[in-house]
Design a protein around this motif. Structure first.
Motif, PDB file in Angstrom:
ATOM      1  N   GLY A  53       0.831  -1.207   0.000  1.00  0.00           N
ATOM      2  CA  GLY A  53       0.000   0.000   0.000  1.00  0.00           C
ATOM      3  C   GLY A  53       0.863   1.252   0.000  1.00  0.00           C
ATOM      4  N   SER A  54       1.899   1.258   0.820  1.00  0.00           N
ATOM      5  CA  SER A  54       2.817   2.405   0.865  1.00  0.00           C
ATOM      6  C   SER A  54       3.483   2.612  -0.490  1.00  0.00           C
ATOM      7  CB  SER A  54       3.903   2.181   1.914  1.00  0.00           C
ATOM      8  OG  SER A  54       3.341   1.992   3.173  1.00  0.00           O
ATOM      9  N   ALA A  55       3.896   1.514  -1.103  1.00  0.00           N
ATOM     10  CA  ALA A  55       4.588   1.614  -2.395  1.00  0.00           C
ATOM     11  C   ALA A  55       3.646   2.150  -3.480  1.00  0.00           C
ATOM     12  CB  ALA A  55       5.142   0.247  -2.794  1.00  0.00           C
ATOM     13  N   LEU A  56       2.399   1.684  -3.487  1.00  0.00           N
ATOM     14  CA  LEU A  56       1.440   2.183  -4.498  1.00  0.00           C
ATOM     15  C   LEU A  56       1.153   3.668  -4.270  1.00  0.00           C
ATOM     16  CD1 LEU A  56      -1.100  -0.779  -4.785  1.00  0.00           C
ATOM     17  CD2 LEU A  56       0.204   0.200  -6.684  1.00  0.00           C
ATOM     18  N   LEU A  57       0.999   4.054  -2.995  1.00  0.00           N
ATOM     19  CA  LEU A  57       0.736   5.472  -2.699  1.00  0.00           C
ATOM     20  C   LEU A  57       1.933   6.335  -3.114  1.00  0.00           C
ATOM     21  CD1 LEU A  57      -1.387   7.361  -1.454  1.00  0.00           C
ATOM     22  CD2 LEU A  57      -0.277   7.000   0.774  1.00  0.00           C
ATOM     23  N   ALA A  58       3.142   5.876  -2.802  1.00  0.00           N
ATOM     24  CA  ALA A  58       4.342   6.648  -3.178  1.00  0.00           C
ATOM     25  C   ALA A  58       4.453   6.755  -4.699  1.00  0.00           C
ATOM     26  CB  ALA A  58       5.584   5.965  -2.596  1.00  0.00           C
ATOM     27  N   HIS A  59       4.157   5.682  -5.392  1.00  0.00           N
ATOM     28  CA  HIS A  59       4.212   5.670  -6.855  1.00  0.00           C
ATOM     29  C   HIS A  59       3.201   6.684  -7.423  1.00  0.00           C
ATOM     30  CE1 HIS A  59       6.013   3.013  -9.985  1.00  0.00           C
ATOM     31  NE2 HIS A  59       5.112   3.615 -10.729  1.00  0.00           N
ATOM     32  N   ALA A  60       1.981   6.658  -6.843  1.00  0.00           N
ATOM     33  CA  ALA A  60       0.942   7.586  -7.302  1.00  0.00           C
ATOM     34  C   ALA A  60       1.356   9.031  -7.048  1.00  0.00           C
ATOM     35  CB  ALA A  60      -0.378   7.280  -6.587  1.00  0.00           C
ATOM     36  N   ARG A  61       1.995   9.282  -5.906  1.00  0.00           N
ATOM     37  CA  ARG A  61       2.405  10.657  -5.606  1.00  0.00           C
ATOM     38  C   ARG A  61       3.541  11.105  -6.529  1.00  0.00           C
ATOM     39  NH1 ARG A  61       2.365  12.319   0.485  1.00  0.00           N
ATOM     40  NH2 ARG A  61       2.212  14.319  -0.597  1.00  0.00           N
ATOM     41  N   GLY A  62       4.354  10.166  -6.974  1.00  0.00           N
ATOM     42  CA  GLY A  62       5.366  10.483  -7.988  1.00  0.00           C
ATOM     43  C   GLY A  62       4.715  10.883  -9.305  1.00  0.00           C
ATOM     44  N   ILE A  63       3.633  10.197  -9.678  1.00  0.00           N
ATOM     45  CA  ILE A  63       2.897  10.556 -10.904  1.00  0.00           C
ATOM     46  C   ILE A  63       2.250  11.930 -10.725  1.00  0.00           C
ATOM     47  CG2 ILE A  63       0.879   9.955 -12.312  1.00  0.00           C
ATOM     48  CD1 ILE A  63       1.617   6.989 -11.822  1.00  0.00           C
ATOM     49  N   ALA A  64       1.723  12.188  -9.516  1.00  0.00           N
ATOM     50  CA  ALA A  64       1.130  13.503  -9.236  1.00  0.00           C
ATOM     51  C   ALA A  64       2.172  14.601  -9.438  1.00  0.00           C
ATOM     52  CB  ALA A  64       0.579  13.543  -7.806  1.00  0.00           C
ATOM     53  N   GLU A  65       3.374  14.361  -8.939  1.00  0.00           N
ATOM     54  CA  GLU A  65       4.439  15.368  -9.061  1.00  0.00           C
ATOM     55  C   GLU A  65       4.803  15.596 -10.529  1.00  0.00           C
ATOM     56  OE1 GLU A  65       8.067  14.475  -6.934  1.00  0.00           O
ATOM     57  OE2 GLU A  65       8.450  16.617  -6.746  1.00  0.00           O
ATOM     58  N   ALA A  66       4.870  14.512 -11.298  1.00  0.00           N
ATOM     59  CA  ALA A  66       5.207  14.646 -12.716  1.00  0.00           C
ATOM     60  C   ALA A  66       4.130  15.442 -13.466  1.00  0.00           C
ATOM     61  CB  ALA A  66       5.365  13.263 -13.340  1.00  0.00           C
ATOM     62  N   ARG A  67       2.884  15.293 -13.043  1.00  0.00           N
ATOM     63  CA  ARG A  67       1.775  15.966 -13.744  1.00  0.00           C
ATOM     64  C   ARG A  67       1.599  17.413 -13.312  1.00  0.00           C
ATOM     65  NH1 ARG A  67      -2.999  13.097 -16.547  1.00  0.00           N
ATOM     66  NH2 ARG A  67      -2.100  11.039 -16.843  1.00  0.00           N
ATOM     67  N   THR A  68       1.757  17.675 -11.997  1.00  0.00           N
ATOM     68  CA  THR A  68       1.346  18.980 -11.450  1.00  0.00           C
ATOM     69  C   THR A  68       2.488  19.771 -10.846  1.00  0.00           C
ATOM     70  OG1 THR A  68       0.885  18.160  -9.221  1.00  0.00           O
ATOM     71  CG2 THR A  68      -0.911  17.981 -10.822  1.00  0.00           C
ATOM     72  N   GLY A  69       3.656  19.136 -10.675  1.00  0.00           N
ATOM     73  CA  GLY A  69       4.772  19.832 -10.043  1.00  0.00           C
ATOM     74  C   GLY A  69       4.809  19.661  -8.540  1.00  0.00           C
ATOM     75  N   ASN A  70       3.775  19.056  -7.951  1.00  0.00           N
ATOM     76  CA  ASN A  70       3.875  18.710  -6.533  1.00  0.00           C
ATOM     77  C   ASN A  70       3.129  17.407  -6.258  1.00  0.00           C
ATOM     78  OD1 ASN A  70       1.156  19.170  -5.327  1.00  0.00           O
ATOM     79  ND2 ASN A  70       1.502  21.203  -6.201  1.00  0.00           N
ATOM     80  N   ARG A  71       3.401  16.868  -5.064  1.00  0.00           N
ATOM     81  CA  ARG A  71       2.946  15.522  -4.734  1.00  0.00           C
ATOM     82  C   ARG A  71       1.593  15.499  -4.037  1.00  0.00           C
ATOM     83  NH1 ARG A  71       6.592  11.580  -3.979  1.00  0.00           N
ATOM     84  NH2 ARG A  71       6.019  11.207  -1.810  1.00  0.00           N
ATOM     85  N   ALA A  72       0.904  16.651  -4.005  1.00  0.00           N
ATOM     86  CA  ALA A  72      -0.339  16.737  -3.235  1.00  0.00           C
ATOM     87  C   ALA A  72      -1.410  15.795  -3.772  1.00  0.00           C
ATOM     88  CB  ALA A  72      -0.850  18.174  -3.255  1.00  0.00           C
ATOM     89  N   ILE A  73      -2.091  15.144  -2.845  1.00  0.00           N
ATOM     90  CA  ILE A  73      -3.239  14.278  -3.170  1.00  0.00           C
ATOM     91  C   ILE A  73      -4.276  14.411  -2.056  1.00  0.00           C
ATOM     92  CG2 ILE A  73      -2.119  12.534  -4.635  1.00  0.00           C
ATOM     93  CD1 ILE A  73      -2.738  11.581  -1.105  1.00  0.00           C
ATOM     94  N   TRP A  74      -5.508  14.005  -2.370  1.00  0.00           N
ATOM     95  CA  TRP A  74      -6.523  13.939  -1.318  1.00  0.00           C
ATOM     96  C   TRP A  74      -7.354  12.680  -1.520  1.00  0.00           C
ATOM     97  CZ3 TRP A  74     -11.935  14.214  -1.877  1.00  0.00           C
ATOM     98  CH2 TRP A  74     -12.394  14.501  -3.172  1.00  0.00           C
ATOM     99  N   LEU A  75      -8.107  12.313  -0.509  1.00  0.00           N
ATOM    100  CA  LEU A  75      -8.963  11.125  -0.598  1.00  0.00           C
ATOM    101  C   LEU A  75     -10.020  11.186   0.491  1.00  0.00           C
ATOM    102  CD1 LEU A  75      -7.956   9.196   1.976  1.00  0.00           C
ATOM    103  CD2 LEU A  75      -5.987   8.889   0.478  1.00  0.00           C
ATOM    104  N   ILE A  76     -11.008  10.302   0.368  1.00  0.00           N
ATOM    105  CA  ILE A  76     -11.944  10.120   1.475  1.00  0.00           C
ATOM    106  C   ILE A  76     -11.847   8.689   1.985  1.00  0.00           C
ATOM    107  CG2 ILE A  76     -13.551  11.937   0.719  1.00  0.00           C
ATOM    108  CD1 ILE A  76     -15.460   9.700  -0.128  1.00  0.00           C
TER     109      ILE A  76
END
Ligand SMILES: CC(C)(COP(=O)(O)OP(=O)(O)OC[C@H]1O[C@@H](n2cnc3c(N)ncnc32)[C@H](O)[C@@H]1OP(=O)(O)O)[C@@H](O)C(=O)NCCC(=O)NCCS
Length: 170
Positions: free
Chosen positions: A106-129
């Motif tokens: 789970g940690s690895a998938l979240l970190a991977h997703a935040r890396g994609i967020a950074e590549a797309r937007t310039g920062n690693r910010a994410i939110w969820l419910i």
């Protein structure tokens, strides 16, 4: 124990496995009191291979899978342009099969997703419910730097379930 796993972008041919794992994890997590008719209908309508395939092909989303020895161990769904205040990327789903929990997937998938967020937007910010009763997931997200910013409600069978809105900005 460290799990040997591979993370990659989901392909359409993964849809059946994602649907089955999604239904299994949903029931395991949220149907502690057993499977009601409402739950059965929700799960059968939500976790279909057709709907997962549509998601995998959706340009507004990214689905990543974690495989262990070729089998599906978990998956994460990122949704772009889904805003909470100034944060444009939502983690729609993060599900790890119970047999693989606590092994860092789970940690690895979240970190991977935040890396994609950074590549797309310039920062690693994410939110969820996350369901307010889901203490394991809430403490998992807190330990990974997410903090609560309000609540949201998910209705199922006419009953409203409180969810925490959690955000990581750095
Ligand atoms: C919540 C969930 C996503 C966490 O995924 P996971 O793969 O079990 O999480 P991890 O293994 O990365 O981390 C969980 C714990 O395992 C431990 N851990 C991490 N890597 C580890 C490793 N290599 N070996 C052993 N333990 C490890 C960590 O100490 C961590 O504990 P902490 O949260 O107290 O810091 C998963 O349990 C899940 O899918 N739950 C059901 C569905 C759900 O609730 N999803 C979220 C709803 S929004």
């Amino acid at each position: 124990m460290e799990a040997t796993h591979l993370i990659r972008t989901a392909r359409p041919e993964d849809s059946a496995r994602i649907a089955v794992l999604g239904a299994n994890v949903w029931v395991h997590t949220y149907a502690a009191a057993g499977v009601s008719e409402v739950i059965a209908q929700y799960v059968l309508a939500t976790f279909t291979p057709e709907k997962i395939q549509t998601l995998v092909n959706d340009l507004g989303a990214v689905v990543l899978v974690a495989e262990a020895e070729g089998n599906l161990a978990g998956y994460i769904v990122m949704r772009f342009d889904s805003y909470h205040t100034d944060v444009p990327i939502e983690i729609e789903t993060l599900y790890i099969h119970a047999s693989f929990s606590g092994r860092g997937i789970g940690s690895a998938l979240l970190a991977h997703a935040r890396g994609i967020a950074e590549a797309r937007t310039g920062n690693r910010a994410i939110w969820l419910i996350v369901n307010s009763q889901n203490e394991k997931a809430i403490s998992f997200y807190r330990s990974r730097g997410l903090t609560q910013e309000g609540v949201a409600y998910f209705a199922l069978g006419g009953i409203k379930h409180e969810n925490k809105v959690m955000v990581a900005r750095d």
